[in-house]
Motif scaffolding. Structure first.
Motif, PDB file in Angstrom:
ATOM      1  N   LEU A 418     -18.184 -17.563 -10.385  1.00 15.54           N
ATOM      2  CA  LEU A 418     -19.252 -17.079 -11.255  1.00 15.54           C
ATOM      3  C   LEU A 418     -20.222 -16.171 -10.516  1.00 15.54           C
ATOM      4  O   LEU A 418     -21.231 -15.752 -11.075  1.00 15.54           O
ATOM      5  CB  LEU A 418     -19.996 -18.278 -11.848  1.00 15.54           C
ATOM      6  CG  LEU A 418     -19.114 -19.219 -12.679  1.00 15.54           C
ATOM      7  CD1 LEU A 418     -19.812 -20.547 -12.898  1.00 15.54           C
ATOM      8  CD2 LEU A 418     -18.733 -18.588 -13.997  1.00 15.54           C
ATOM      9  N   GLU A 420     -20.274 -12.947  -7.288  1.00 14.72           N
ATOM     10  CA  GLU A 420     -19.791 -11.579  -7.148  1.00 14.72           C
ATOM     11  C   GLU A 420     -18.272 -11.540  -7.317  1.00 14.72           C
ATOM     12  O   GLU A 420     -17.545 -12.289  -6.652  1.00 14.72           O
ATOM     13  CB  GLU A 420     -20.170 -11.040  -5.767  1.00 14.72           C
ATOM     14  CG  GLU A 420     -19.756  -9.590  -5.540  1.00 14.72           C
ATOM     15  CD  GLU A 420     -20.087  -9.123  -4.144  1.00 14.72           C
ATOM     16  OE1 GLU A 420     -19.524  -8.103  -3.713  1.00 14.72           O
ATOM     17  OE2 GLU A 420     -20.899  -9.800  -3.475  1.00 14.72           O
ATOM     18  N   ASP A 437     -12.562 -14.786 -12.278  1.00 15.59           N
ATOM     19  CA  ASP A 437     -13.922 -14.265 -12.133  1.00 15.59           C
ATOM     20  C   ASP A 437     -14.573 -14.266 -13.507  1.00 15.59           C
ATOM     21  O   ASP A 437     -13.980 -13.800 -14.485  1.00 15.59           O
ATOM     22  CB  ASP A 437     -13.900 -12.846 -11.571  1.00 15.59           C
ATOM     23  CG  ASP A 437     -13.467 -12.810 -10.117  1.00 15.59           C
ATOM     24  OD1 ASP A 437     -13.722 -13.796  -9.400  1.00 15.59           O
ATOM     25  OD2 ASP A 437     -12.857 -11.806  -9.690  1.00 15.59           O
ATOM     26  N   ARG A 439     -18.615 -14.825 -15.860  1.00 10.57           N
ATOM     27  CA  ARG A 439     -20.062 -15.008 -15.936  1.00 10.57           C
ATOM     28  C   ARG A 439     -20.351 -16.134 -16.918  1.00 10.57           C
ATOM     29  O   ARG A 439     -19.616 -16.333 -17.882  1.00 10.57           O
ATOM     30  CB  ARG A 439     -20.754 -13.727 -16.409  1.00 10.57           C
ATOM     31  CG  ARG A 439     -20.721 -12.581 -15.418  1.00 10.57           C
ATOM     32  CD  ARG A 439     -21.469 -11.360 -15.921  1.00 10.57           C
ATOM     33  NE  ARG A 439     -20.851 -10.769 -17.098  1.00 10.57           N
ATOM     34  CZ  ARG A 439     -21.395 -10.758 -18.309  1.00 10.57           C
ATOM     35  NH1 ARG A 439     -22.574 -11.357 -18.528  1.00 10.57           N
ATOM     36  NH2 ARG A 439     -20.775 -10.182 -19.320  1.00 10.57           N
ATOM     37  N   CYS A 440     -21.423 -16.848 -16.649  1.00 14.98           N
ATOM     38  CA  CYS A 440     -21.810 -17.948 -17.537  1.00 14.98           C
ATOM     39  C   CYS A 440     -23.307 -17.863 -17.776  1.00 14.98           C
ATOM     40  O   CYS A 440     -24.099 -17.869 -16.827  1.00 14.98           O
ATOM     41  CB  CYS A 440     -21.440 -19.293 -16.928  1.00 14.98           C
ATOM     42  SG  CYS A 440     -21.826 -20.704 -17.984  1.00 14.98           S
ATOM     43  N   THR A 441     -23.687 -17.768 -19.024  1.00 13.52           N
ATOM     44  CA  THR A 441     -25.104 -17.617 -19.365  1.00 13.52           C
ATOM     45  C   THR A 441     -25.696 -18.850 -20.028  1.00 13.52           C
ATOM     46  O   THR A 441     -26.877 -18.857 -20.377  1.00 13.52           O
ATOM     47  CB  THR A 441     -25.282 -16.403 -20.304  1.00 13.52           C
ATOM     48  OG1 THR A 441     -24.508 -16.610 -21.491  1.00 13.52           O
ATOM     49  CG2 THR A 441     -24.813 -15.117 -19.621  1.00 13.52           C
TER      50      THR A 441
END
Length: 492
Positions: A418, A420, A437, A439-441
């Motif tokens: 999560l 680079e 790879d 992203r987690c928001t």
């Protein structure tokens, strides 16, 4: 003795545990076969009545949860000594249980196993075996035999595999025995629950609207012997003063509060799972559930050992992780049986326990325990996620939004990065571990613990538990990869 065929793994017993283990091994492309004494998945009587939240999650990790959810009733099933425990505010997509009888659960599992092309030797039982340095010769009840590298006993509480392996089965003898039956009654029975000094009795309507289901405490604890119709009538008279003209009994069984656990879940090339490894009262409805979870813990480990990517010592972590889980369940069922007694002193204790479990913090702790959502394997100190179930979060990958559980459908380990993109190099393990790879928001939250710090990366085992947590570096990652998924592959 005629040798039928060789398999990498032979599973004795095609109930829920054996079926789940067969599916796990088949997903890992291991040559596995089932031996099952029944010619079909038909069962006499209702048996287990549902799935807890963590078991539904486990099935969701494999992409098959909807097969079960579509056939049962979503409901709150967690409870302790008949005290309901609501998990609807828990941070999971499955903040509920599922009411679904064991026969249907088995049928759905069996259909999945058939899709995975697992051979099943039906109408036969494992009667004996001999081990050597390279495998196990498995004797079947029809005089034939199978050869396997490993044998797993999923053959129930009276497990032949456990007994032949010489594995001790210590625990507690029964203090009470129950009769459970399905049949017809000539007279209108006393519907509902009736409390007695030794526990709870109940008569309810069967789903078909014609027959009744009966659960009765016997006057004296009886162990082992198959119950008779005359014993059922005597038990009804002892509790209700009449047997209500019971007849046409289609299922009659006995269970007790006996609690026993295998001293070891492994003896060289023989392993145990499900009821073969632990038996206890059905109080709390955890037996089928922890058996299925045994299978999911064992399956990927056994597959890696069979394939030669991990040393045999990995199998020792199966006992180390699952034995404490079942030991706690045994103690829970003993406590629930004690709290179910109907004398005034016990009723007073039950009332105080009910008050306690209405409080938010105790409710959450007990509900997480009973639903399987609080399991924490001891993988060392560190981030709160380490050794706990990975939450099924929405993450954004290069191919769009994904649920974490979808990444586990193939029953392979996943390194979820999560931070680079491309920051973590796992090239020597690339053939074994899928790297994603993303992203987690969204917030990270665990049952009971609440919010936890968002990690930079997590290594998720095939069973959905977190094996390593990264805080922006790869410190400890290669050690975790080696421990759980074998030594680094060498190029050339």
């Amino acid at each position: 003795m005629t040798t039928l065929k060789e398999h990498a793994v032979v599973i004795a017993g095609g109930g829920p545990t054996g079926l789940m283990l067969a599916a796990e091994l088949a997903l890992a492309r291991v040559d596995v076969a089932l031996v099952e004494r029944r010619v079909s998945q038909e069962l006499a009587g209702s048996r287990a009545g549902g799935l807890h939240s963590r078991t539904i999650e486990v099935l969701d990790q494999r992409g098959v949860a909807e097969r079960f959810l579509s056939q049962g009733k979503i409901t709150q099933v967690a409870g302790f000594a008949m005290i309901p425990l609501d998990i609807s505010d828990f941070p999971t997509r499955h903040n509920h249980g599922l009411a679904l009888f064991q026969e249907r659960i088995e049928q759905i599992l069996a259909a999945w196993v058939e899709e995975l092309a697992v051979p099943t030797y039906r109408g036969r039982e494992v009667t004996d075996f001999t081990q050597d340095d390279s495998g196990v010769e498995v004797a079947l009840s029809d005089g034939a035999s199978l050869r396997a590298r490993y044998l797993v006993g999923c053959d129930g509480g009276r497990s032949v595999v456990r007994k032949r392996a010489g594995i001790d089965f210590p625990g507690w003898d029964p203090s009470v025995s129950y009769l459970i039956a399905e049949g017809e009654m000539a007279e209108e029975p006393a519907w509902g629950v009736r409390h007695g000094d030794r526990g709870i009795n109940a008569i309810g309507k069967h789903d078909d609207g014609k027959r009744v289901r009966v659960v009765l405490i016997e006057p004296q604890a009886v162990q082992g012997a198959e119950p008779t119709l005359s014993e059922l009538r005597a038990a009804l008279i002892a509790v209700y003063g009449t047997d209500f003209g019971v007849h046409g009994v289609t299922w009659l069984s006995r269970f007790t509060d006996m609690a026993r656990q295998a001293a070891s879940y492994r003896q060289r090339r023989v392993l145990l799972a499900g009821d073969a490894a632990h038996v206890h009262s059905p109080a709390g409805g955890q037996g089928l559930n922890i058996g299925v979870q045994d299978a999911v813990n064992l399956g990927w480990k056994l597959a890696q050992v069979v394939r030669g990517t991990s040393p045999e010592g990995l199998l020792d972590t199966y006992h180390a992780e699952r034995h404490p889980v079942a030991a706690r369940v045994l103690k829970n069922t003993l406590a629930q049986t004690a709290l179910g007694r109907g004398d005034e002193r016990t009723r007073a204790l039950h009332e105080r326990m009910s008050e306690l479990l209405k409080m938010d913090e105790p409710r959450k702790r007990y509900a997480a325990m009973m639903s399987g959502l609080d399991i924490h394997y001891d993988l060392g100190s560190g981030h709160p996620l380490l050794g706990r179930r990975m939450p099924d979060l929405d993450v954004i990958t290069e191919s769009g939004q994904q649920r974490v559980f979808r990444l586990l459908h193939a029953a392979r380990p996943v390194l979820l990065n999560l931070g680079e993109p491309g920051a973590l190099d796992i090239t020597p393990w690339a053939a074994r571990v899928e790297r994603v790879d993303a992203r987690c928001t969204v917030a990270w939250e665990l049952p009971v613990l609440g919010a936890v710090p968002p990690p930079a990366s997590v290594l998720i085992r095939p069973d959905g538990y977190v094996a390593w947590v990264g805080e922006g570096t790869d410190q400890g990652l290669h050690d975790a990869l080696t421990r759980w998924f074998g030594p680094a592959a060498t190029s050339g």
